[in-house]
Design an enzyme around this catalytic site. Structure first.
Site, PDB file in Angstrom:
ATOM      1  N   PRO A  58       9.787 -12.014  30.505  1.00 29.02           N
ATOM      2  CA  PRO A  58      11.048 -11.342  30.157  1.00 29.02           C
ATOM      3  C   PRO A  58      11.102 -10.978  28.687  1.00 29.02           C
ATOM      4  O   PRO A  58      10.806 -11.793  27.806  1.00 29.02           O
ATOM      5  CB  PRO A  58      12.100 -12.395  30.523  1.00 29.02           C
ATOM      6  CG  PRO A  58      11.484 -13.121  31.684  1.00 29.02           C
ATOM      7  CD  PRO A  58      10.016 -13.195  31.349  1.00 29.02           C
ATOM      8  N   CYS A  59      11.484  -9.743  28.435  1.00 25.95           N
ATOM      9  CA  CYS A  59      11.306  -9.180  27.098  1.00 25.95           C
ATOM     10  C   CYS A  59      12.570  -9.165  26.260  1.00 25.95           C
ATOM     11  O   CYS A  59      12.521  -8.770  25.095  1.00 25.95           O
ATOM     12  CB  CYS A  59      10.782  -7.750  27.224  1.00 25.95           C
ATOM     13  SG  CYS A  59      11.901  -6.646  28.132  1.00 25.95           S
TER      14      CYS A  59
END
Length: 384
Positions: A83-84
């Protein structure tokens, strides 16, 4: 090449990278994500892959190997995009203090347990600067300690036929002593390249909608025009996930003043939101942006909210639909997103564009072909 190439997709979401690898010729055996609704989309659209639900911290290599029907060392490629949000330039509190920024360590843990021949990891460009670049250093050193040769590059999705300005940092590595082959640019303004795919190319054949209108599953507006529409319509006869969010009367009035390529600067001062009346003309460059038929989209986010980006349809006074966002991300039209409309936007915005995934997958297979020719000239090697 006469064998099947396998992959497992961590942080798979709805399956954008999985879809791209499938198109390239990989058999994706399993995917993991904590988002159960995205998992429903993944499972429905990739029936040959086993969806493993739950936080990656709670997933063991044994669980993934069982789901894939493999033993350690047999997997060809482990892919994933931790997850960025912690690294995103849109998150002004980003940094390594955010627990989401540490999920790449879970990826490394599973690389060690699965021992794949190849690894692919992608993330937003913010990972390069967050924490002074410590995350990038940790990824490189972690993979190198596990015996992988690794390279990374920033790829622009529009260079590969995606009608969107989107930047992603991609890490590719292998433990078999092979060089890294990167996908070659196919689109651009230079001689020998195809023109960029435009918004017109991407969504021009989709049904007309009024603000807030939901007509359910609909026929296409007209026959496909161009290679991009033809490609994404393959296997589909109707338009799914195509309903317009309802904007309030004040926003509709604002939209009437915004031309193609325009933005909040075209809105009369008295109609601006209070918080924007003090904004500098150089600020908020994408807010209340209307797309241009002959241009590219800005980055598709998890909210196609006109307050935050250029998500206004080029001609129709409304925000773009989930299907239009999916088209801009290069999802095929048969790909149905599950859940509420809000959840569908999240799935689309979080995804790796399948077309970029396909280009990466094809580059890997090109390297595999070199590896196989090498192996045919060498004694058998033990996997490990």
């Amino acid at each position: 090449m006469d064998r099947t190439f396998t992959a497992i997709d961590l942080f798979c979401g709805a399956g954008g990278l999985t879809e791209g690898l499938r198109q390239a010729g990989f058999h994706v055996l399993a995917g993991n994500d904590f988002d159960e609704v995205a998992g429903q989309t993944f499972a429905a659209t990739h029936i040959d892959a086993k969806f493993v639900p739950g936080r990656v911290q709670d997933v063991s290599e044994a669980t993934l190997l069982k789901a894939a029907g493999l033993r350690p060392g047999q997997l060809d490629c482990l892919v994933g995009g931790p997850p960025c949000q912690a690294f995103s330039v849109y998150n002004h509190q980003r940094g390594l203090h955010d627990e989401r920024s540490q999920l790449f360590r879970e990826y490394l843990r599973l690389v060690e347990g699965l021992n794949p021949r190849w690894v692919v990891m992608e993330n937003v460009t913010g990972i390069m600067s967050a924490g002074g670049g410590e995350a990038v250093k940790a990824i490189l050193s972690g993979l190198q300690k596990l015996g992988y040769y690794v390279e990374f590059r920033t790829l622009r999705t529009e260079d590969y036929g995606v009608p969107q300005e989107r930047r992603r940092v991609v890490f590719i590595g292998n433990r078999i002593g092979m060089p890294i082959i990167w996908p070659e640019q196919t689109h651009g303004t230079s001689d020998g390249l195809k023109p960029f795919v435009t918004i017109q190319n991407a969504i021009g054949d989709l049904p007309v909608l009024e603000n807030g209108e939901d007509l359910g599953v609909r026929p296409y507006r007209h026959a496909p025009k161009g290679d991009y529409q033809t490609m994404l319509r393959e296997g589909s006869k109707r338009v799914l996930n195509h309903s317009a969010p309802r904007l309030g009367p004040i926003n509709i009035e604002r939209l009437k003043h915004i031309p193609q390529g325009g933005s909040w600067r075209d809105i009369p001062f008295d109609l601006l939101p209070e918080g924007m009346k003090k904004a500098k003309r150089s600020d908020h460059t994408k807010r209340y942006g209307r797309m241009s038929w002959d241009g590219l989209s800005c980055t598709v986010l998890t909210k196609c909210d006109i307050h935050w980006g250029a998500y206004i349809h080029p001609e129709q006074d409304r925000a773009i639909t989930v299907r239009e966002a999916a088209r801009i991300q290069s999802f095929p039209d048969w790909f149905k997103f599950e859940g509420s409309r809000t959840e569908q936007y999240i799935q689309v915005g979080n995804a790796v564009p399948p077309l970029l995934g396909r280009k990466i997958g094809k580059a890997l297979l090109e390297t595999y072909a070199i590896d196989e020719r090498h192996e045919n000239q060498q004694p058998m090697r033990a996997v490990g």
